[in-house]
Design a protein around this motif. Structure first.
Motif, PDB file in Angstrom:
ATOM      1  N   ASP A   1      21.715  -8.562 -19.246  1.00 18.85           N
ATOM      2  CA  ASP A   1      21.159  -8.963 -17.958  1.00 18.85           C
ATOM      3  C   ASP A   1      20.003  -8.070 -17.501  1.00 18.85           C
ATOM      4  N   GLY A   2      19.250  -7.551 -18.461  1.00 21.93           N
ATOM      5  CA  GLY A   2      17.975  -6.928 -18.138  1.00 21.93           C
ATOM      6  C   GLY A   2      18.071  -5.576 -17.459  1.00 21.93           C
ATOM      7  N   TYR A   3      16.898  -5.098 -16.974  1.00 27.96           N
ATOM      8  CA  TYR A   3      16.803  -3.703 -16.539  1.00 27.96           C
ATOM      9  C   TYR A   3      17.602  -3.403 -15.288  1.00 27.96           C
TER      10      TYR A   3
ATOM     11  N   GLY B   1       2.697 -12.702 -23.345  1.00 27.46           N
ATOM     12  CA  GLY B   1       2.685 -12.397 -24.771  1.00 27.46           C
ATOM     13  C   GLY B   1       3.706 -11.341 -25.155  1.00 27.46           C
ATOM     14  N   ILE B   2       4.174 -11.466 -26.384  1.00 25.55           N
ATOM     15  CA  ILE B   2       5.067 -10.474 -26.986  1.00 25.55           C
ATOM     16  C   ILE B   2       4.506 -10.173 -28.369  1.00 25.55           C
ATOM     17  N   GLY B   3       4.300  -8.899 -28.651  1.00 22.55           N
ATOM     18  CA  GLY B   3       3.800  -8.524 -29.975  1.00 22.55           C
ATOM     19  C   GLY B   3       4.942  -8.004 -30.842  1.00 22.55           C
TER      20      GLY B   3
ATOM     21  N   PHE C   1      26.197 -16.690 -19.107  1.00 22.88           N
ATOM     22  CA  PHE C   1      25.883 -16.904 -17.691  1.00 22.88           C
ATOM     23  C   PHE C   1      24.451 -16.470 -17.442  1.00 22.88           C
ATOM     24  N   GLU C   2      23.595 -17.401 -17.068  1.00 22.43           N
ATOM     25  CA  GLU C   2      22.187 -17.084 -16.804  1.00 22.43           C
ATOM     26  C   GLU C   2      21.856 -17.445 -15.354  1.00 22.43           C
ATOM     27  N   ARG C   3      21.349 -16.453 -14.650  1.00 25.48           N
ATOM     28  CA  ARG C   3      21.044 -16.625 -13.223  1.00 25.48           C
ATOM     29  C   ARG C   3      19.962 -17.664 -12.976  1.00 25.48           C
ATOM     30  N   ALA C   4      18.920 -17.654 -13.818  1.00 28.31           N
ATOM     31  CA  ALA C   4      17.792 -18.574 -13.601  1.00 28.31           C
ATOM     32  C   ALA C   4      18.182 -19.990 -14.005  1.00 28.31           C
ATOM     33  N   ASP C   5      17.438 -20.940 -13.479  1.00 30.52           N
ATOM     34  CA  ASP C   5      17.680 -22.308 -13.935  1.00 30.52           C
ATOM     35  C   ASP C   5      16.886 -22.522 -15.221  1.00 30.52           C
TER      36      ASP C   5
ATOM     37  N   TRP D   1      -0.047  -4.625 -14.579  1.00 28.24           N
ATOM     38  CA  TRP D   1      -0.599  -5.846 -13.961  1.00 28.24           C
ATOM     39  C   TRP D   1      -0.860  -6.797 -15.121  1.00 28.24           C
ATOM     40  N   ARG D   2      -0.150  -7.904 -15.147  1.00 28.73           N
ATOM     41  CA  ARG D   2      -0.210  -8.792 -16.315  1.00 28.73           C
ATOM     42  C   ARG D   2      -0.863 -10.112 -15.959  1.00 28.73           C
ATOM     43  N   GLY D   3      -1.496 -10.711 -16.937  1.00 33.08           N
ATOM     44  CA  GLY D   3      -2.075 -12.027 -16.717  1.00 33.08           C
ATOM     45  C   GLY D   3      -2.279 -12.751 -18.028  1.00 33.08           C
TER      46      GLY D   3
ATOM     47  N   ILE E   1       5.000   1.013 -26.570  1.00 36.37           N
ATOM     48  CA  ILE E   1       5.539   1.126 -27.933  1.00 36.37           C
ATOM     49  C   ILE E   1       5.609  -0.243 -28.627  1.00 36.37           C
ATOM     50  N   GLY E   2       5.486  -1.329 -27.833  1.00 31.95           N
ATOM     51  CA  GLY E   2       5.452  -2.680 -28.412  1.00 31.95           C
ATOM     52  C   GLY E   2       6.721  -3.041 -29.167  1.00 31.95           C
ATOM     53  N   ALA E   3       7.882  -2.734 -28.582  1.00 33.16           N
ATOM     54  CA  ALA E   3       9.101  -2.919 -29.374  1.00 33.16           C
ATOM     55  C   ALA E   3      10.321  -3.381 -28.575  1.00 33.16           C
TER      56      ALA E   3
ATOM     57  N   ALA F   1      17.566 -11.249 -25.240  1.00 34.60           N
ATOM     58  CA  ALA F   1      18.743 -10.500 -25.696  1.00 34.60           C
ATOM     59  C   ALA F   1      20.006 -11.346 -25.579  1.00 34.60           C
ATOM     60  N   GLY F   2      20.132 -12.131 -24.506  1.00 30.45           N
ATOM     61  CA  GLY F   2      21.351 -12.919 -24.280  1.00 30.45           C
ATOM     62  C   GLY F   2      21.534 -14.007 -25.322  1.00 30.45           C
ATOM     63  N   CYS F   3      20.461 -14.728 -25.641  1.00 33.82           N
ATOM     64  CA  CYS F   3      20.569 -15.783 -26.665  1.00 33.82           C
ATOM     65  C   CYS F   3      20.916 -15.156 -28.011  1.00 33.82           C
TER      66      CYS F   3
ATOM     67  N   VAL G   1      26.314 -11.992 -20.257  1.00 35.18           N
ATOM     68  CA  VAL G   1      25.666 -12.107 -18.944  1.00 35.18           C
ATOM     69  C   VAL G   1      24.166 -11.952 -19.142  1.00 35.18           C
ATOM     70  N   GLY G   2      23.413 -13.022 -18.861  1.00 34.61           N
ATOM     71  CA  GLY G   2      21.966 -13.052 -19.114  1.00 34.61           C
ATOM     72  C   GLY G   2      21.692 -13.906 -20.343  1.00 34.61           C
ATOM     73  N   GLY G   3      20.783 -14.851 -20.201  1.00 36.60           N
ATOM     74  CA  GLY G   3      20.512 -15.786 -21.311  1.00 36.60           C
ATOM     75  C   GLY G   3      19.066 -15.782 -21.726  1.00 36.60           C
TER      76      GLY G   3
HETATM   77  C1  LIG Z   1       4.656  -5.318 -19.434  1.00 39.47           C
HETATM   78  C2  LIG Z   1       5.621  -5.550 -20.581  1.00 39.47           C
HETATM   79  C3  LIG Z   1       5.119  -5.846 -21.860  1.00 39.47           C
HETATM   80  C4  LIG Z   1       5.987  -6.032 -22.934  1.00 39.47           C
HETATM   81  N1  LIG Z   1       5.461  -6.273 -24.169  1.00 39.47           N
HETATM   82  C5  LIG Z   1       6.293  -6.354 -25.228  1.00 39.47           C
HETATM   83  C6  LIG Z   1       5.783  -6.530 -26.556  1.00 39.47           C
HETATM   84  O1  LIG Z   1       4.560  -6.660 -26.778  1.00 39.47           O
HETATM   85  N2  LIG Z   1       6.641  -6.570 -27.593  1.00 39.47           N
HETATM   86  C7  LIG Z   1       8.000  -6.480 -27.408  1.00 39.47           C
HETATM   87  O2  LIG Z   1       8.753  -6.523 -28.394  1.00 39.47           O
HETATM   88  N3  LIG Z   1       8.528  -6.335 -26.158  1.00 39.47           N
HETATM   89  C8  LIG Z   1       7.719  -6.251 -25.075  1.00 39.47           C
HETATM   90  N4  LIG Z   1       8.239  -6.074 -23.833  1.00 39.47           N
HETATM   91  C9  LIG Z   1       9.701  -5.960 -23.660  1.00 39.47           C
HETATM   92  C10 LIG Z   1      10.435  -7.272 -23.698  1.00 39.47           C
HETATM   93  O3  LIG Z   1       9.862  -8.181 -22.786  1.00 39.47           O
HETATM   94  C11 LIG Z   1      11.936  -7.090 -23.395  1.00 39.47           C
HETATM   95  O4  LIG Z   1      12.373  -5.850 -23.858  1.00 39.47           O
HETATM   96  C12 LIG Z   1      12.735  -8.159 -24.122  1.00 39.47           C
HETATM   97  O5  LIG Z   1      12.248  -9.425 -23.764  1.00 39.47           O
HETATM   98  C13 LIG Z   1      14.251  -8.102 -23.888  1.00 39.47           C
HETATM   99  O6  LIG Z   1      14.573  -8.614 -22.649  1.00 39.47           O
HETATM  100  P1  LIG Z   1      16.092  -8.907 -22.225  1.00 39.47           P
HETATM  101  O7  LIG Z   1      16.514 -10.254 -22.717  1.00 39.47           O
HETATM  102  O8  LIG Z   1      16.923  -7.744 -22.560  1.00 39.47           O
HETATM  103  O9  LIG Z   1      15.963  -8.903 -20.636  1.00 39.47           O
HETATM  104  P2  LIG Z   1      15.338  -9.993 -19.634  1.00 39.47           P
HETATM  105  O10 LIG Z   1      14.286 -10.803 -20.284  1.00 39.47           O
HETATM  106  O11 LIG Z   1      15.006  -9.250 -18.391  1.00 39.47           O
HETATM  107  O12 LIG Z   1      16.563 -10.961 -19.360  1.00 39.47           O
HETATM  108  C14 LIG Z   1      17.637 -10.669 -18.523  1.00 39.47           C
HETATM  109  C15 LIG Z   1      18.224 -12.012 -18.099  1.00 39.47           C
HETATM  110  O13 LIG Z   1      19.416 -11.786 -17.373  1.00 39.47           O
HETATM  111  C16 LIG Z   1      19.457 -12.647 -16.264  1.00 39.47           C
HETATM  112  N5  LIG Z   1      20.312 -11.987 -15.262  1.00 39.47           N
HETATM  113  C17 LIG Z   1      20.062 -10.805 -14.650  1.00 39.47           C
HETATM  114  N6  LIG Z   1      21.084 -10.488 -13.806  1.00 39.47           N
HETATM  115  C18 LIG Z   1      21.987 -11.501 -13.917  1.00 39.47           C
HETATM  116  C19 LIG Z   1      23.249 -11.743 -13.286  1.00 39.47           C
HETATM  117  N7  LIG Z   1      23.770 -10.879 -12.404  1.00 39.47           N
HETATM  118  N8  LIG Z   1      23.915 -12.885 -13.604  1.00 39.47           N
HETATM  119  C20 LIG Z   1      23.399 -13.764 -14.517  1.00 39.47           C
HETATM  120  N9  LIG Z   1      22.197 -13.573 -15.126  1.00 39.47           N
HETATM  121  C21 LIG Z   1      21.508 -12.449 -14.837  1.00 39.47           C
HETATM  122  C22 LIG Z   1      17.998 -12.782 -15.825  1.00 39.47           C
HETATM  123  O14 LIG Z   1      17.768 -13.962 -15.092  1.00 39.47           O
HETATM  124  C23 LIG Z   1      17.271 -12.782 -17.171  1.00 39.47           C
HETATM  125  O15 LIG Z   1      17.067 -14.077 -17.696  1.00 39.47           O
HETATM  126  C24 LIG Z   1       7.416  -5.926 -22.736  1.00 39.47           C
HETATM  127  C25 LIG Z   1       7.912  -5.675 -21.447  1.00 39.47           C
HETATM  128  C26 LIG Z   1       7.043  -5.480 -20.384  1.00 39.47           C
HETATM  129  C27 LIG Z   1       7.589  -5.172 -19.003  1.00 39.47           C
END
Ligand SMILES: Cc1cc2nc3c(=O)[nH]c(=O)nc-3n(C[C@H](O)[C@H](O)[C@H](O)COP(=O)(O)OP(=O)(O)OC[C@H]3O[C@@H](n4cnc5c(N)ncnc54)[C@H](O)[C@@H]3O)c2cc1C
Length: 410
Positions: A154-156, A46-48, A33-37, A178-180, A317-319, A14-16, A9-11
């Motif tokens: 599926d994220g936080y 950016g991701i470091g 299953f990914e909610r977004a299109d 606040w990101r840009g 922590i950049g991780a 982490a999901g991929c 759940v979530g693509g």
């Molecule tokens: C400000 C900020 C800066 C960051 N900088 C860094 C960095 O420099 N280096 C680093 O390593 N990491 C960084 N991170 C962290 C990093 O972005 C995430 O930890 C990482 O991308 C893992 O995300 P994820 O795939 O677990 O979750 P997400 O990217 O949140 O993905 C979750 C997915 O699940 C889907 N989903 C949610 N609910 C459902 C549902 N009910 N049904 C179907 N689909 C669903 C969503 O649409 C989404 O696509 C940062 C984070 C933040 C907030």
């Protein structure tokens, strides 16, 4: 453990990676299953990734050298000093990181998901019903399907985590990012090879160059600060996060919050950096509230968590992405070694649970030092800076620290 049906759940990142891990581990039928299109790839932030963590994940087969990246070598911490263009340097530290564009990183992981994995976009999981032999997922259109194992990526605000540990939600840290990203990379000190941290009372702003995905670069920045009581982001929709504020998408900042943030930058930033932030187009800025998420276990019954669904570390922590990819790598190893679902999931939990908790604690300490209780920057030089930095890394050991945890024993 071979065969069986697995849902992810979530693509996103982490999901991929989890789908790839399940496929390599030997799962029979995998559905994401990914909610977004399909627009997921448009996220341009950016991701470091720490050089050493990148190398481990590359040799594990989760990252590739072809993904465009920009090298970073040192991080310069500066504060405003009257009208001095770049302010005053408080401290400089080594910063062996690779800067990525989120979209390119995700695209490469998506490309690695094997063709026989069914990756379904625009599909939201709304119901999760575990039983002794697996888990039934209910989708927003009412469709139901039973799987042997379900992986929550599926994220936080994970619905899978809520089913595993009801009430264990995301705890708002009390401040926002606040990101840009700006197309203006002119005049970056050291030709863009340094990351910069602009510090001010009650926060800091990290800025570094990332590839723009088309052969050029953009400036990626994240400013951490406590929002004003009135005009901060509104509570999010989920009950799993104790009414904490939700993200504010590009262009969606309230006039009050916009005015507050712009005034902060005008007052506290060296002129060069103030100009870079204040000229960033509003449509490429957004707000991410900062959270801590910690779970008692990474697995429960036939469910497992990866990435931010399992633990969210404050970004200082950049991780976060490193942790997500390492989760997938550990899941693959557990899959290969376990001869039953129980064994696979127990191995995975034992491997990643302690790492997740350690990373959350370390990042919480960094957030406290860098945002919640900032020092008197004006009194700091390199020696004081080094001592302050060491204080934040007290929880580190030889394998864990800034940039993440090493998956190789040292
Ligand atoms: C400000 C900020 C800066 C960051 N900088 C860094 C960095 O420099 N280096 C680093 O390593 N990491 C960084 N991170 C962290 C990093 O972005 C995430 O930890 C990482 O991308 C893992 O995300 P994820 O795939 O677990 O979750 P997400 O990217 O949140 O993905 C979750 C997915 O699940 C889907 N989903 C949610 N609910 C459902 C549902 N009910 N049904 C179907 N689909 C669903 C969503 O649409 C989404 O696509 C940062 C984070 C933040 C907030």
């Amino acid at each position: 453990m071979r065969g069986g049906s697995v849902a992810v759940v979530g693509g996103s990142i982490a999901g991929c990676a989890a789908a790839l891990a399940a496929s390599r581990g030997g799962a029979g039928r995998i559905t994401v299953f990914e909610r977004a299109d399909d627009r997921l790839r448009d996220r341009g932030v950016g991701i470091g990734l720490h050089d050493d963590r990148y190398e481990e994940l590359r040799s594990a087969g989760y990252l590739a050298p072809e993904i465009p990246w920009a090298p970073l070598t040192e991080r310069v911490w500066s504060t405003r000093d009257g009208e001095a263009e770049h302010g005053r340097v408080v401290g400089v530290q080594p910063f062996p990181f690779r800067a990525y564009n989120w979209g390119s990183l995700w695209s490469e992981l998506r490309r690695r998901v094997p063709d026989d994995v069914s990756y379904r976009t625009g599909v939201t999981v709304t119901g999760v019903e575990p039983d002794a032999d697996g888990v039934t997922l209910r989708l927003a259109d009412g469709y139901e399907e039973h799987f042997d194992v379900v992986i929550g990526a599926d994220g936080y605000r994970s619905v899978i985590r809520e089913a595993m540990f009801p009430g264990v939600g995301a705890a708002y840290a009390g401040y926002i990012g606040w990101r840009g990203t700006s197309p203006d990379v002119t005049g970056l000190p050291s030709d863009g090879h340094s990351a910069h941290n602009i510090v001010f009372p009650g926060g800091h702003c990290m800025a570094y160059r990332i590839p723009d995905g088309t052969g050029g670069h953009r400036l990626n920045w994240i400013l951490y600060t406590t929002p004003p009581p009135a005009g901060g982001p509104a509570p999010g929709p989920s009950t799993a996060d104790r009414g904490a504020p939700g993200s504010v998408p590009p262009g969606g900042l309230s006039p009050e919050l916009t005015a507050h943030l712009r005034a902060l930058v005008t007052e506290h930033f060296p002129p060069y950096w103030a100009d870079k932030l204040l000229r960033t187009p509003a449509e490429s800025t957004f707000i991410q509230p900062i959270y801590d998420v910690e779970v008692p276990h990474y697995t429960s019954g036939r469910m497992a968590l990866v990435g931010d669904a399992a633990t969210v570390t404050r970004p200082h922590i950049g991780a976060g992405s490193v942790k997500a990819l390492q989760d997938a790598n550990a899941l693959e190893a557990a899959w290969a070694a376990g001869s039953s679902w129980k064994e696979v999931l127990e191995r995975y939990d034992a491997e990643r649970g302690p790492v997740g908790s350690a990373m959350v604690a370390l990042a919480r300490g960094m957030g406290a030092a860098q945002v919640e209780n900032t020092p008197d920057w004006s009194a700091m030089g390199q020696a004081e800076f080094d001592a302050w930095w060491q204080g934040q890394n007290k929880g580190s050991d030889r394998r864990s620290g800034f940039g993440g945890h090493s998956i190789k024993p040292r």
